[in-house]
Enzyme design. Structure first.
Site, mmCIF file in Angstrom:
data_model
loop_
_atom_site.group_PDB
_atom_site.id
_atom_site.type_symbol
_atom_site.label_atom_id
_atom_site.label_comp_id
_atom_site.label_asym_id
_atom_site.label_seq_id
_atom_site.Cartn_x
_atom_site.Cartn_y
_atom_site.Cartn_z
ATOM 1 N N TYR A 1 0.843 -1.201 0.000
ATOM 2 C CA TYR A 1 0.000 0.000 0.000
ATOM 3 C C TYR A 1 0.877 1.250 0.000
ATOM 4 C CZ TYR A 1 -3.830 3.148 0.761
ATOM 5 O OH TYR A 1 -4.741 4.147 0.577
ATOM 6 N N PHE B 1 -7.543 21.336 -24.757
ATOM 7 C CA PHE B 1 -7.826 19.912 -24.857
ATOM 8 C C PHE B 1 -9.051 19.661 -23.969
ATOM 9 C CE2 PHE B 1 -7.745 15.426 -23.877
ATOM 10 C CZ PHE B 1 -7.829 14.949 -25.166
ATOM 11 N N THR B 2 -9.890 18.716 -24.393
ATOM 12 C CA THR B 2 -11.206 18.525 -23.751
ATOM 13 C C THR B 2 -11.116 18.389 -22.227
ATOM 14 O OG1 THR B 2 -10.966 16.168 -24.244
ATOM 15 C CG2 THR B 2 -12.224 17.478 -25.810
ATOM 16 N N ASP C 1 1.783 20.236 -20.336
ATOM 17 C CA ASP C 1 1.097 18.967 -20.567
ATOM 18 C C ASP C 1 2.072 18.113 -21.368
ATOM 19 O OD1 ASP C 1 -0.322 16.811 -21.538
ATOM 20 O OD2 ASP C 1 -2.170 17.945 -21.829
ATOM 21 N N LYS D 1 0.077 7.637 -23.473
ATOM 22 C CA LYS D 1 0.524 7.959 -24.834
ATOM 23 C C LYS D 1 2.026 7.688 -24.946
ATOM 24 C CE LYS D 1 -3.508 10.341 -24.428
ATOM 25 N NZ LYS D 1 -4.306 10.313 -23.189
ATOM 26 N N ARG E 1 -13.129 15.139 -33.883
ATOM 27 C CA ARG E 1 -12.446 16.204 -33.156
ATOM 28 C C ARG E 1 -12.879 17.530 -33.794
ATOM 29 N NH1 ARG E 1 -10.148 14.314 -28.340
ATOM 30 N NH2 ARG E 1 -12.401 14.472 -28.268
ATOM 31 N N PHE F 1 -19.045 14.399 -26.317
ATOM 32 C CA PHE F 1 -18.655 13.529 -27.429
ATOM 33 C C PHE F 1 -18.584 12.059 -27.036
ATOM 34 C CE2 PHE F 1 -14.493 13.152 -25.578
ATOM 35 C CZ PHE F 1 -14.331 14.370 -24.931
#
Ligand code: P71
Length: 468
Positions: A83, A135-136, A226, A269, A393, A460
């Site tokens: 943990y 970005f969303t 980001d 990514k 998009r 979306f």
């Protein structure tokens, strides 16, 4: 018949191949057109609502769809599922420090978990958050923390036909105009993404990062990155920016990050894993706040919602992701698909970016207005033609203005073919290209869609459509 030629021969050079071979395979299944007619109707003409078993080649996203290496899988077996204080956390911390250069790490289950934490700790309600295109999930978390997003990307980013080298750059004149209007104290931080997903995976130059850093120092504003596709961004710097051709991608990434006060990451990514993320900063006080908040929303600060094995796979994936030969082949595959489509006159965002081909649905379907959801329509048509899954998009992704309730109407109305890392072969890319061409040849017959169900957040994902 003329003698067949490899792609390299057609271009007058030697061919290259991926720096890996395949050890394990996963079968694909092809459906027939009547079945796809039914499955797309049942999915409300929304590719997010399809079952993956009904998809042939899945280009919905490059997020969490990567193939891991044998070393990463071996690392999974060394998961320390304690943990607190898992050994794998320290491996991850070391990998982030070495390659991204940030001192203090907080793991999260994925990128939006990190966005949530950084937005909550750094934004005071009513403050502005300038960013190089939205970005969303990033914008939503900034807004949910009371922030107001302000787009400060260079104008050419909104023009799919402009062939600029660094269409992800921040326009410093836009930052100057914002600060003159609202004052430095009303700017929470600069939100810099590299590469810029919604612009087509377009890169930010090192010169721009340096200039934004100088601007931030002059005005006492923080700069956060980001870093989701920052390795891909580093490749473009190596390729295009004077002075970087002889530097390793790993060193370029490190320098780029050195201009930042911290970063958040969707490791799904660049880092070649299926799940994971983090936020990392250099300031101790901010780290303490993040570390405190993570236990409320994600989990203890040494696992942040991840299993030990996930952190190990991420640590190994980070090191693999910055290898020059890997990143060259990754972006090379995206470009291969891009070259075929470009040659056939298919409208798309140019130059081709890092992680995907973005078809330009406005030029693809010039007879459809944005209210007919051309990009959504194109994704539904591609699926019908071949079972290939793409992602809208455009106007659907852009959502509504929280103040006026109107649709945001982005200039870019795009359908994204995102390429998972180390998953598909060149033959798959050929099949994709031919399907896009078939859909393009039939473009005049298409009438567009109507939205019949619209969820409140990130619409979306679950919106439903019917044909016009
Ligand atoms: C992509 C995704 C995944 C996604 C997210 C939202 C809608 C559809 C698909 C995620 C990103 C990203 C950038 C630049 C933060 C996140 C969130 N992209 N920044 O492109 O591209 O990360 O998904 O791990 O929460 O398909 P997360």
């Amino acid at each position: 018949m003329p003698a067949p030629k490899t792609f390299g021969q057609q271009l007058g050079r030697r061919s290259w191949a991926e720096p890996w071979k395949i050890k394990m395979v996963e079968p694909l299944f092809m459906t027939d057109r009547p079945t796809r007619e039914r499955t797309r109707r049942e999915a409300g003409y929304n590719t997010f609502l399809l079952r993956s078993r009904d998809v042939y080649i899945d280009l919905l996203t490059d997020s969490g769809t990567n193939a891991m290496s044998d070393r990463q899988w071996a690392g999974m077996m060394t998961g320390d599922e304690a943990y607190a204080g898992s050994e794998n956390f320290y491996h991850l911390e070391e990998a982030v420090q070495r390659h991204y250069g940030f001192m203090h790490l907080v793991p999260t289950h994925q990128g939006r978990g990190a966005e949530h934490l950084i937005s909550r700790t750094v934004i005071r309600p009513g403050q502005y958050v300038p960013g190089n295109m939205y970005f969303t999930t990033t914008r939503l978390h900034q807004e949910m923390a009371g922030g107001i997003f302000e787009d400060v990307i260079v104008d050419i980013a909104h023009d799919p036909q402009d062939r600029g080298d660094f269409k992800g750059n921040i326009d410093l004149a836009k930052l100057d105009a914002l600060i003159a209007r609202v004052g430095a104290s009303q700017i929470a931080y600069i939100s810099l993404a590299a590469t810029v997903n919604m612009a087509g995976g377009q890169p930010v130059s090192m010169a721009n990062a340096r200039a934004v850093r100088a601007w931030c120092d002059a005005h006492n504003v923080r700069l956060f990155l980001d870093a989701t596709r920052a390795v891909e961004n580093a490749f473009f710097i190596q390729e295009r920016e004077p002075g970087y051709a002889d530097k390793r991608v790993a060193d370029i990434l490190h320098e780029f990050c050195s201009y930042m006060d911290g970063a958040w990451m969707s490791a799904k990514k660049d880092s070649l894993v299926n799940i994971g993320g983090w936020v990392a900063v250099n300031e101790w006080a901010l780290f303490e706040e993040l570390r405190n908040l993570v236990v409320v929303f994600e989990g203890l600060h040494t696992y942040g919602g991840l299993a030990g094995r996930d952190m190990e796979a991420m640590a190994i994936g980070i090191a693999e992701s910055v290898q020059d030969e890997y990143i060259r082949s990754r972006i090379g595959q995206v470009r291969y698909l891009g070259m075929l489509l470009e040659e056939w006159g298919i409208p798309m965002v140019e130059p081709v970016g890092g992680h995907a081909i973005f078809l330009d649905a406005r030029r693809f379907y010039p007879h459809l207005t944005q209210d007919r959801f051309p990009a959504q329509t194109l994704a539904a048509e591609l699926y019908l033609d071949s079972g290939i899954r793409a992602m809208e998009r455009g106007i659907v992704s852009a959502g509504r203005d929280p103040k006026t309730g109107d649709h945001h109407r982005p200039k870019l109305e795009l359908t994204r073919l995102a390429i998972p890392r180390r998953v598909y072969t060149q033959a798959h890319m050929d099949v994709v290209a031919e399907s896009v061409k078939a859909v393009f040849d039939r473009r005049a017959e298409v009438r567009g869609l109507e939205m019949v169900y619209e969820p409140t957040y990130l619409r979306f994902f679950q919106a439903r459509f019917e044909p016009r």
